[in-house]
Design an enzyme around this catalytic site. Sequence first.
Site, PDB file in Angstrom:
ATOM      1  CE  LYS A   1      -0.150   3.248   4.761  1.00  0.00           C
ATOM      2  NZ  LYS A   1      -0.053   3.384   6.208  1.00  0.00           N
TER       3      LYS A   1
ATOM      4  CG  ASN B   1      -1.738   1.236   1.371  1.00  0.00           C
ATOM      5  OD1 ASN B   1      -1.775   2.065   0.466  1.00  0.00           O
ATOM      6  ND2 ASN B   1      -2.424   1.391   2.503  1.00  0.00           N
TER       7      ASN B   1
ATOM      8  CD  GLU C   1      -2.916   5.592   6.639  1.00  0.00           C
ATOM      9  OE1 GLU C   1      -2.924   5.588   5.394  1.00  0.00           O
ATOM     10  OE2 GLU C   1      -1.977   5.110   7.309  1.00  0.00           O
TER      11      GLU C   1
ATOM     12  N   GLY D   1       2.470   2.599  10.771  1.00  0.00           N
ATOM     13  CA  GLY D   1       3.395   3.722  10.615  1.00  0.00           C
ATOM     14  C   GLY D   1       4.103   4.114  11.903  1.00  0.00           C
TER      15      GLY D   1
ATOM     16  CD  GLU E   1      -3.399  -2.323   7.296  1.00  0.00           C
ATOM     17  OE1 GLU E   1      -2.361  -2.638   6.732  1.00  0.00           O
ATOM     18  OE2 GLU E   1      -3.955  -1.228   7.132  1.00  0.00           O
TER      19      GLU E   1
ATOM     20  CB  SER F   1       5.234  -1.446  12.026  1.00  0.00           C
ATOM     21  OG  SER F   1       4.842  -0.109  12.295  1.00  0.00           O
TER      22      SER F   1
ATOM     23  CG  HIS G   1      -5.807   2.046   5.172  1.00  0.00           C
ATOM     24  ND1 HIS G   1      -5.348   2.982   6.079  1.00  0.00           N
ATOM     25  CD2 HIS G   1      -4.808   1.135   5.023  1.00  0.00           C
ATOM     26  CE1 HIS G   1      -4.119   2.634   6.451  1.00  0.00           C
ATOM     27  NE2 HIS G   1      -3.770   1.531   5.831  1.00  0.00           N
TER      28      HIS G   1
HETATM   29  P1  13P Z   1       3.045   0.655   7.636  1.00  0.00           P
HETATM   30  O1  13P Z   1       3.563  -0.653   7.097  1.00  0.00           O
HETATM   31  O2  13P Z   1       3.762   1.846   7.095  1.00  0.00           O
HETATM   32  O3  13P Z   1       2.952   0.628   9.140  1.00  0.00           O
HETATM   33  O4  13P Z   1       1.546   0.798   7.088  1.00  0.00           O
HETATM   34  C1  13P Z   1       0.689  -0.269   7.219  1.00  0.00           C
HETATM   35  C2  13P Z   1      -0.530   0.017   6.445  1.00  0.00           C
HETATM   36  O5  13P Z   1      -1.303   0.887   6.787  1.00  0.00           O
HETATM   37  C3  13P Z   1      -0.771  -0.767   5.231  1.00  0.00           C
HETATM   38  O6  13P Z   1      -2.044  -0.559   4.742  1.00  0.00           O
END
Ligand code: 13P
Length: 254
Positions: free
Chosen positions: A11, A9, A96, A170, A164, A210, A94
């Site tokens: 982002k 992803n 976010e 993150g 997640e 992560s 997601h």
């Molecule tokens: P990170 O791997 O940067 O923690 O992000 C995970 C994520 O949100 C994947 O969709």
Amino acid sequence: MRVPLIAGNWKMNTTVGEAIKLVKEMLPRLDEIDGVEKVLCPPFVSLAALKELIKGSSIKLGAQNLYFEEKGAYTGEISPLMLANLCEFVIIGHSERRQYFGESGELIGKKVLAALKVGLKPILCIGERLEENEAGRTEEVVTEQLRSSLAEVKKLDGLTIAYEPVWAIGTGKAATGGQANETISLIRHFISQLYNRSVAQSLRILYGGSVTASNSSEFIKQPGIDGALVGGASLDAKQFLSIVKQTSEISQTR
Ligand code: 13P
């Protein structure tokens, strides 16, 4: 047997030029790795260019979001129909999107249905926030997210779930393999109650939060975890290749 899936992803990272460069960096080696489904989820604007670039390879594309209507006056939105011939997968719900764009379980449910209707494969994200985790509410939160997002979904064919935990995204503070496997087992159990045992057994459930080349094997080795949704580390060709390679090796020993 569930084929493991590793999805990157990206982002809101990479211009079209940067996306092309990143794919060129990993393309030949990524293509060679078998026994794993490999999915890249770049920003919308790069999908068309990357589709050309990966043509004839074993790499697949996913989008990071969609709107549930087919077309119309929804300025700035992208419809399932627009994505259907650009990519195979789509990330939905997601954390976010839930956090910054106020997406509710009901809206996410409509998006899941709309994606399935045009043959897109949703990667439905669920996960608890830190305070919910600390209050011992993880199971309650993830089952409620599933209940609301799958309320109208009769068949899960093509759907993948990504667990997640929000506190692991993150932050560099991943869950342990054991923690992730435990929650994923609860999720699978809940799916078997909502649908049936065979649906639950064939459903792929990923871990995300992560994940890096250094810790990915800890997750992939767990019996209930079918792969990973990788954020930051998927923007680094070497790390992403390493995660996919390790997954392929582990899956061959199963
Ligand atoms: P990170 O791997 O940067 O923690 O992000 C995970 C994520 O949100 C994947 O969709």
